[in-house]
Design an enzyme around this catalytic site. Structure first.
Site, PDB file in Angstrom:
ATOM      1  N   LYS A 235       0.563  -1.336   0.198  1.00 51.32           N
ATOM      2  CA  LYS A 235       0.252  -0.073  -0.348  1.00 51.32           C
ATOM      3  C   LYS A 235       0.642   1.342   0.011  1.00 51.32           C
ATOM      4  O   LYS A 235       0.910   2.426  -0.646  1.00 51.32           O
ATOM      5  CB  LYS A 235      -1.298   0.032   1.497  1.00 51.32           C
ATOM      6  CG  LYS A 235      -1.583  -1.418   1.503  1.00 51.32           C
ATOM      7  CD  LYS A 235      -2.270  -1.216   1.940  1.00 51.32           C
ATOM      8  CE  LYS A 235      -1.673  -1.254   4.206  1.00 51.32           C
ATOM      9  NZ  LYS A 235      -1.804  -1.854   3.833  1.00 51.32           N
TER      10      LYS A 235
ATOM     11  N   ARG B 159     -10.045   0.748   8.457  1.00 51.85           N
ATOM     12  CA  ARG B 159      -9.771  -0.606   8.193  1.00 51.85           C
ATOM     13  C   ARG B 159     -10.812  -1.719   9.712  1.00 51.85           C
ATOM     14  O   ARG B 159     -10.768  -2.365   9.934  1.00 51.85           O
ATOM     15  CB  ARG B 159      -8.138  -0.927   9.816  1.00 51.85           C
ATOM     16  CG  ARG B 159      -6.947  -0.740   8.773  1.00 51.85           C
ATOM     17  CD  ARG B 159      -5.750  -0.973  10.212  1.00 51.85           C
ATOM     18  NE  ARG B 159      -4.989  -1.258   9.951  1.00 51.85           N
ATOM     19  CZ  ARG B 159      -3.792  -1.151   9.328  1.00 51.85           C
ATOM     20  NH1 ARG B 159      -4.001   0.281   8.713  1.00 51.85           N
ATOM     21  NH2 ARG B 159      -2.201  -1.883   8.932  1.00 51.85           N
TER      22      ARG B 159
ATOM     23  N   ARG C 173      11.233  -4.803   5.622  1.00 54.46           N
ATOM     24  CA  ARG C 173      11.628  -3.534   5.274  1.00 54.46           C
ATOM     25  C   ARG C 173      11.910  -2.356   6.241  1.00 54.46           C
ATOM     26  O   ARG C 173      12.487  -2.404   6.965  1.00 54.46           O
ATOM     27  CB  ARG C 173       9.891  -3.021   5.135  1.00 54.46           C
ATOM     28  CG  ARG C 173       9.496  -1.640   5.377  1.00 54.46           C
ATOM     29  CD  ARG C 173       7.843  -1.138   5.551  1.00 54.46           C
ATOM     30  NE  ARG C 173       6.997  -2.017   6.339  1.00 54.46           N
ATOM     31  CZ  ARG C 173       5.852  -2.093   6.430  1.00 54.46           C
ATOM     32  NH1 ARG C 173       5.191  -1.454   5.480  1.00 54.46           N
ATOM     33  NH2 ARG C 173       5.077  -2.571   7.645  1.00 54.46           N
TER      34      ARG C 173
ATOM     35  N   ARG D 106      10.372   0.090  11.119  1.00 50.15           N
ATOM     36  CA  ARG D 106       9.523  -0.119  12.114  1.00 50.15           C
ATOM     37  C   ARG D 106       9.835  -0.898  13.885  1.00 50.15           C
ATOM     38  O   ARG D 106      10.125  -2.110  13.201  1.00 50.15           O
ATOM     39  CB  ARG D 106       7.910   0.221  11.865  1.00 50.15           C
ATOM     40  CG  ARG D 106       8.308   0.841  11.025  1.00 50.15           C
ATOM     41  CD  ARG D 106       6.789   0.747  10.063  1.00 50.15           C
ATOM     42  NE  ARG D 106       5.516   0.337  10.563  1.00 50.15           N
ATOM     43  CZ  ARG D 106       4.839   0.517   9.749  1.00 50.15           C
ATOM     44  NH1 ARG D 106       4.741  -0.024   8.380  1.00 50.15           N
ATOM     45  NH2 ARG D 106       3.481  -0.987  10.586  1.00 50.15           N
TER      46      ARG D 106
ATOM     47  N   ARG E 216      -0.474  -8.652  12.873  1.00 48.93           N
ATOM     48  CA  ARG E 216      -1.629  -7.796  12.757  1.00 48.93           C
ATOM     49  C   ARG E 216      -2.627  -8.489  11.181  1.00 48.93           C
ATOM     50  O   ARG E 216      -3.049  -7.755  10.827  1.00 48.93           O
ATOM     51  CB  ARG E 216      -0.411  -7.183  11.884  1.00 48.93           C
ATOM     52  CG  ARG E 216      -0.355  -5.788  12.990  1.00 48.93           C
ATOM     53  CD  ARG E 216       2.166  -5.094  12.650  1.00 48.93           C
ATOM     54  NE  ARG E 216       2.082  -5.063  11.078  1.00 48.93           N
ATOM     55  CZ  ARG E 216       2.902  -4.379  10.794  1.00 48.93           C
ATOM     56  NH1 ARG E 216       3.949  -4.897  11.624  1.00 48.93           N
ATOM     57  NH2 ARG E 216       2.693  -3.953   9.639  1.00 48.93           N
TER      58      ARG E 216
HETATM   59  P1  ADP Z   1       0.900  -1.894   8.351  1.00 50.14           P
HETATM   60  O1  ADP Z   1       0.395  -1.309   6.296  1.00 50.14           O
HETATM   61  O2  ADP Z   1       2.336  -2.304   7.977  1.00 50.14           O
HETATM   62  O3  ADP Z   1       0.492  -2.826   8.361  1.00 50.14           O
HETATM   63  P2  ADP Z   1       0.393   1.156   8.664  1.00 50.14           P
HETATM   64  O4  ADP Z   1       1.451   1.756   8.969  1.00 50.14           O
HETATM   65  O5  ADP Z   1      -0.934   0.765   8.105  1.00 50.14           O
HETATM   66  O6  ADP Z   1       1.187  -0.936   8.597  1.00 50.14           O
HETATM   67  O7  ADP Z   1       0.043   0.396  10.036  1.00 50.14           O
HETATM   68  C1  ADP Z   1       0.731   0.565  11.549  1.00 50.14           C
HETATM   69  C2  ADP Z   1      -0.083  -0.233  13.110  1.00 50.14           C
HETATM   70  O8  ADP Z   1      -1.210   1.300  13.209  1.00 50.14           O
HETATM   71  C3  ADP Z   1      -1.377  -0.642  12.689  1.00 50.14           C
HETATM   72  O9  ADP Z   1      -0.323  -2.589  13.235  1.00 50.14           O
HETATM   73  C4  ADP Z   1      -1.938  -0.532  13.761  1.00 50.14           C
HETATM   74  O10 ADP Z   1      -1.902  -0.391  15.493  1.00 50.14           O
HETATM   75  C5  ADP Z   1      -1.707   1.268  13.977  1.00 50.14           C
HETATM   76  N1  ADP Z   1      -3.211   1.351  12.722  1.00 50.14           N
HETATM   77  C6  ADP Z   1      -3.258   2.031  11.385  1.00 50.14           C
HETATM   78  N2  ADP Z   1      -3.758   2.928  10.799  1.00 50.14           N
HETATM   79  C7  ADP Z   1      -4.925   2.306  11.408  1.00 50.14           C
HETATM   80  C8  ADP Z   1      -6.287   2.547  11.405  1.00 50.14           C
HETATM   81  N3  ADP Z   1      -7.017   2.535  10.166  1.00 50.14           N
HETATM   82  N4  ADP Z   1      -6.999   1.450  12.453  1.00 50.14           N
HETATM   83  C9  ADP Z   1      -6.293   1.359  13.599  1.00 50.14           C
HETATM   84  N5  ADP Z   1      -5.621   1.006  14.114  1.00 50.14           N
HETATM   85  C10 ADP Z   1      -4.520   1.873  12.699  1.00 50.14           C
HETATM   86  P1  ADP Z   2       2.732  -2.162   3.212  1.00 43.33           P
HETATM   87  O1  ADP Z   2       2.811  -0.250   3.356  1.00 43.33           O
HETATM   88  O2  ADP Z   2       1.071  -2.447   2.351  1.00 43.33           O
HETATM   89  O3  ADP Z   2       2.002  -2.588   4.730  1.00 43.33           O
HETATM   90  P2  ADP Z   2       4.394  -1.632   2.457  1.00 43.33           P
HETATM   91  O4  ADP Z   2       4.628  -0.878   0.532  1.00 43.33           O
HETATM   92  O5  ADP Z   2       5.997  -0.839   3.351  1.00 43.33           O
HETATM   93  O6  ADP Z   2       3.067  -2.235   2.755  1.00 43.33           O
HETATM   94  O7  ADP Z   2       5.741  -3.038   1.724  1.00 43.33           O
HETATM   95  C1  ADP Z   2       5.980  -4.172   2.741  1.00 43.33           C
HETATM   96  C2  ADP Z   2       7.712  -3.964   2.004  1.00 43.33           C
HETATM   97  O8  ADP Z   2       7.256  -5.215   0.500  1.00 43.33           O
HETATM   98  C3  ADP Z   2       8.754  -2.927   1.676  1.00 43.33           C
HETATM   99  O9  ADP Z   2      10.204  -2.795   2.144  1.00 43.33           O
HETATM  100  C4  ADP Z   2       8.023  -2.447   0.092  1.00 43.33           C
HETATM  101  O10 ADP Z   2       9.494  -2.560  -0.536  1.00 43.33           O
HETATM  102  C5  ADP Z   2       8.178  -3.952  -0.496  1.00 43.33           C
HETATM  103  N1  ADP Z   2       7.154  -4.641  -1.510  1.00 43.33           N
HETATM  104  C6  ADP Z   2       6.119  -3.821  -1.676  1.00 43.33           C
HETATM  105  N2  ADP Z   2       5.348  -3.915  -3.282  1.00 43.33           N
HETATM  106  C7  ADP Z   2       6.334  -4.976  -3.439  1.00 43.33           C
HETATM  107  C8  ADP Z   2       6.814  -5.871  -4.549  1.00 43.33           C
HETATM  108  N3  ADP Z   2       5.280  -5.903  -5.292  1.00 43.33           N
HETATM  109  N4  ADP Z   2       7.135  -7.078  -4.144  1.00 43.33           N
HETATM  110  C9  ADP Z   2       7.972  -6.635  -3.769  1.00 43.33           C
HETATM  111  N5  ADP Z   2       8.875  -6.485  -2.554  1.00 43.33           N
HETATM  112  C10 ADP Z   2       7.390  -5.431  -2.577  1.00 43.33           C
END
Ligand code: ADP
Ligand code: ADP
Ligand code: ZN
Length: 215
Positions: A13, A88, A127, A161, A172
């Site tokens: 994302k 979410r 990541r 992170r 998660r």
């Molecule tokens: P990822 O996309 O890698 O799952 P995020 O950066 O979106 O991680 O979220 C990290 C943490 O922040 C989540 O595990 C949760 O604790 C909190 N968080 C983020 N967005 C939301 C949301 N929309 N609702 C509730 N908790 C959230």
């Molecule tokens: P999210 O925001 O959904 O948690 P990220 O965009 O941060 O996910 O992606 C998680 C990790 O995977 C990052 O280190 C990113 O560079 C890698 N990544 C993202 N998209 C791809 C893909 N299509 N193929 C391989 N690795 C990817």
């Protein structure tokens, strides 16, 4: 245009949102980034959210919806929003409808990044991001082209992170399955969901999303 990027942790994302920002001048609204900024700044929201985030659980609907409303209000008229990591839960989806409607806005697309769960732990544990500009990288899948130097801003400091560890990732993912995946039918009923293969390489994923946006 306003879109949601929906998918489990590590689906891509943030990566895709950063590309859409560069290509179309849209604004990335990541509740995760907003919460991490609040934790870093030690605000009341940050103090409340920290332990919940470290455990991989969800922060309260009220907190994240308030953050989103504030960010939308700060955006220039006419700029498109990319909702990244929000909504979410079903309650957040309902709040988003109200937040948008009360500002005369609407959702155009919900892009579901379809990924194989087994790949997510590797994506997340590898990541890292640039400490100055936030550009995302991966140990194996997207290294800076010059080792130790950010492609985007030339920075030399990178960070990881605290919640990007295997144990928290499992929680998660369970949260995603239990609370987030069930909101898809709400948007499917409106005919605005596009499913994109998130296992393809990053450029191919971007191309698929652009195709959806250009309709
Ligand atoms: P990822 O996309 O890698 O799952 P995020 O950066 O979106 O991680 O979220 C990290 C943490 O922040 C989540 O595990 C949760 O604790 C909190 N968080 C983020 N967005 C939301 C949301 N929309 N609702 C509730 N908790 C959230
Ligand atoms: P999210 O925001 O959904 O948690 P990220 O965009 O941060 O996910 O992606 C998680 C990790 O995977 C990052 O280190 C990113 O560079 C890698 N990544 C993202 N998209 C791809 C893909 N299509 N193929 C391989 N690795 C990817
Ligand atoms: Zn940078």
């Amino acid at each position: 245009m306003n879109i949601i990027l929906l998918g489990p942790p590590g689906a891509g994302k943030g990566t895709q949102a950063q590309r859409l920002v560069e290509r179309f001048g849209m604004k990335q609204l990541s509740t995760g980034d907003m919460l991490r900024a609040a934790v870093k700044a030690g605000t009341p929201v940050g103090l409340k959210a920290k332990a919940v985030m470290d455990a991989g659980e969800l922060v309260s609907d009220e907190i994240v919806s308030a953050l989103i409303g504030d960010e939308l209000d700060a955006m220039p008229e006419g700029q498109g929003a990319i909702f990244d990591g929000y909504p979410r839960t079903a309650a957040q989806a309902a709040s988003l409808d109200e937040i948008l409607a009360s500002r005369g806005k609407a959702l155009d697309h919900v892009i579901e990044l379809d990924v194989d769960e087994d790949a997510l732990v590797e994506r997340i544990t590898g990541r890292f991001t640039c400490a100055s500009c936030g550009k995302g990288y991966h140990d194996k899948f997207e290294r800076p082209s010059v080792e130790g130097t950010c492609d985007k801003c030339g920075g030399h400091e990178f960070k990881r992170r605290p919640d990007d560890n295997e144990e928290t990732v499992r929680t998660r993912m369970a949260e995603y399955r239990a609370k987030t995946a069930p909101i898809l039918p709400i948007y499917e009923a409106r005919g605005i969901v596009a499913r994109v293969d998130g296992m393809a390489d990053m450029d191919a994923v971007t191309a698929s999303i652009e195709k959806v946006l250009q309709g």
